[in-house]
Design a protein around this motif. Structure first.
Motif, mmCIF file in Angstrom:
data_model
loop_
_atom_site.group_PDB
_atom_site.id
_atom_site.type_symbol
_atom_site.label_atom_id
_atom_site.label_comp_id
_atom_site.label_asym_id
_atom_site.label_seq_id
_atom_site.Cartn_x
_atom_site.Cartn_y
_atom_site.Cartn_z
ATOM 1 N N LEU A 40 0.838 -1.199 0.000
ATOM 2 C CA LEU A 40 0.000 0.000 0.000
ATOM 3 C C LEU A 40 0.871 1.247 0.000
ATOM 4 O O LEU A 40 1.849 1.322 0.746
ATOM 5 C CB LEU A 40 -0.878 0.053 1.258
ATOM 6 N N VAL A 41 0.504 2.203 -0.828
ATOM 7 C CA VAL A 41 1.218 3.470 -0.781
ATOM 8 C C VAL A 41 0.721 4.247 0.430
ATOM 9 O O VAL A 41 -0.381 4.006 0.936
ATOM 10 C CB VAL A 41 1.040 4.283 -2.086
ATOM 11 N N THR A 42 1.520 5.174 0.887
ATOM 12 C CA THR A 42 1.198 5.935 2.085
ATOM 13 C C THR A 42 -0.147 6.633 1.969
ATOM 14 O O THR A 42 -0.932 6.659 2.916
ATOM 15 C CB THR A 42 2.310 6.966 2.366
ATOM 16 N N ARG A 43 -0.444 7.179 0.809
ATOM 17 C CA ARG A 43 -1.708 7.887 0.609
ATOM 18 C C ARG A 43 -2.896 6.945 0.830
ATOM 19 O O ARG A 43 -3.887 7.316 1.463
ATOM 20 C CB ARG A 43 -1.764 8.495 -0.781
ATOM 21 N N ASP A 44 -2.816 5.724 0.315
ATOM 22 C CA ASP A 44 -3.912 4.772 0.477
ATOM 23 C C ASP A 44 -4.072 4.357 1.940
ATOM 24 O O ASP A 44 -5.198 4.271 2.446
ATOM 25 C CB ASP A 44 -3.703 3.542 -0.401
ATOM 26 N N ALA A 45 -2.965 4.090 2.604
ATOM 27 C CA ALA A 45 -3.025 3.728 4.017
ATOM 28 C C ALA A 45 -3.620 4.876 4.832
ATOM 29 O O ALA A 45 -4.438 4.657 5.730
ATOM 30 C CB ALA A 45 -1.635 3.373 4.539
ATOM 31 N N GLY A 46 -3.249 6.095 4.491
ATOM 32 C CA GLY A 46 -3.790 7.271 5.171
ATOM 33 C C GLY A 46 -5.272 7.452 4.910
ATOM 34 O O GLY A 46 -6.026 7.854 5.794
ATOM 35 N N THR A 47 -5.695 7.143 3.693
ATOM 36 C CA THR A 47 -7.113 7.229 3.353
ATOM 37 C C THR A 47 -7.916 6.251 4.203
ATOM 38 O O THR A 47 -8.954 6.604 4.767
ATOM 39 C CB THR A 47 -7.339 6.928 1.856
ATOM 40 N N ILE A 48 -7.415 5.036 4.306
ATOM 41 C CA ILE A 48 -8.109 4.019 5.102
ATOM 42 C C ILE A 48 -8.129 4.442 6.575
ATOM 43 O O ILE A 48 -9.182 4.467 7.212
ATOM 44 C CB ILE A 48 -7.454 2.637 4.928
ATOM 45 N N GLY A 49 -6.985 4.796 7.123
ATOM 46 C CA GLY A 49 -6.905 5.181 8.531
ATOM 47 C C GLY A 49 -7.713 6.424 8.847
ATOM 48 O O GLY A 49 -8.399 6.497 9.873
ATOM 49 N N GLY A 50 -7.666 7.406 7.968
ATOM 50 C CA GLY A 50 -8.422 8.635 8.188
ATOM 51 C C GLY A 50 -9.914 8.407 8.178
ATOM 52 O O GLY A 50 -10.652 8.971 8.987
ATOM 53 N N ASN A 51 -10.375 7.552 7.276
ATOM 54 C CA ASN A 51 -11.799 7.255 7.209
ATOM 55 C C ASN A 51 -12.260 6.409 8.391
ATOM 56 O O ASN A 51 -13.384 6.557 8.855
ATOM 57 C CB ASN A 51 -12.148 6.581 5.884
#
Length: 68
Positions: A40-51
């Motif tokens: 996972l790229v950082t942006r995708d991991a952040g999207t999941i965690g943020g949501n």
């Protein structure tokens, strides 16, 4: 490496795991719920965690809103 993110309610792990998969699917992110996700790229991991955080806050607000 020590893990500091222990769940306060261990029974919540399954619900959080389902939430991760659901959010990943909603955003079109390839996510393996029971496998390796190191790709996972950082942006995708952040999207999941943020949501996840957003949803948990909404759930808490609804719960607290009913009590106040």
């Amino acid at each position: 490496m020590a893990r500091n993110n222990q769940l306060v309610v261990p029974q919540a792990k399954a619900a959080l795991d389902r939430m991760k998969v659901e959010i990943a699917q909603e955003h079109g992110i390839a996510f393996s719920p029971d496998g390796y996700n190191g790709n996972l790229v950082t942006r995708d991991a952040g999207t999941i965690g943020g949501n996840i955080t957003r949803r948990l806050v909404q759930m808490a607000e609804q719960t607290l809103g009913g009590r106040i």
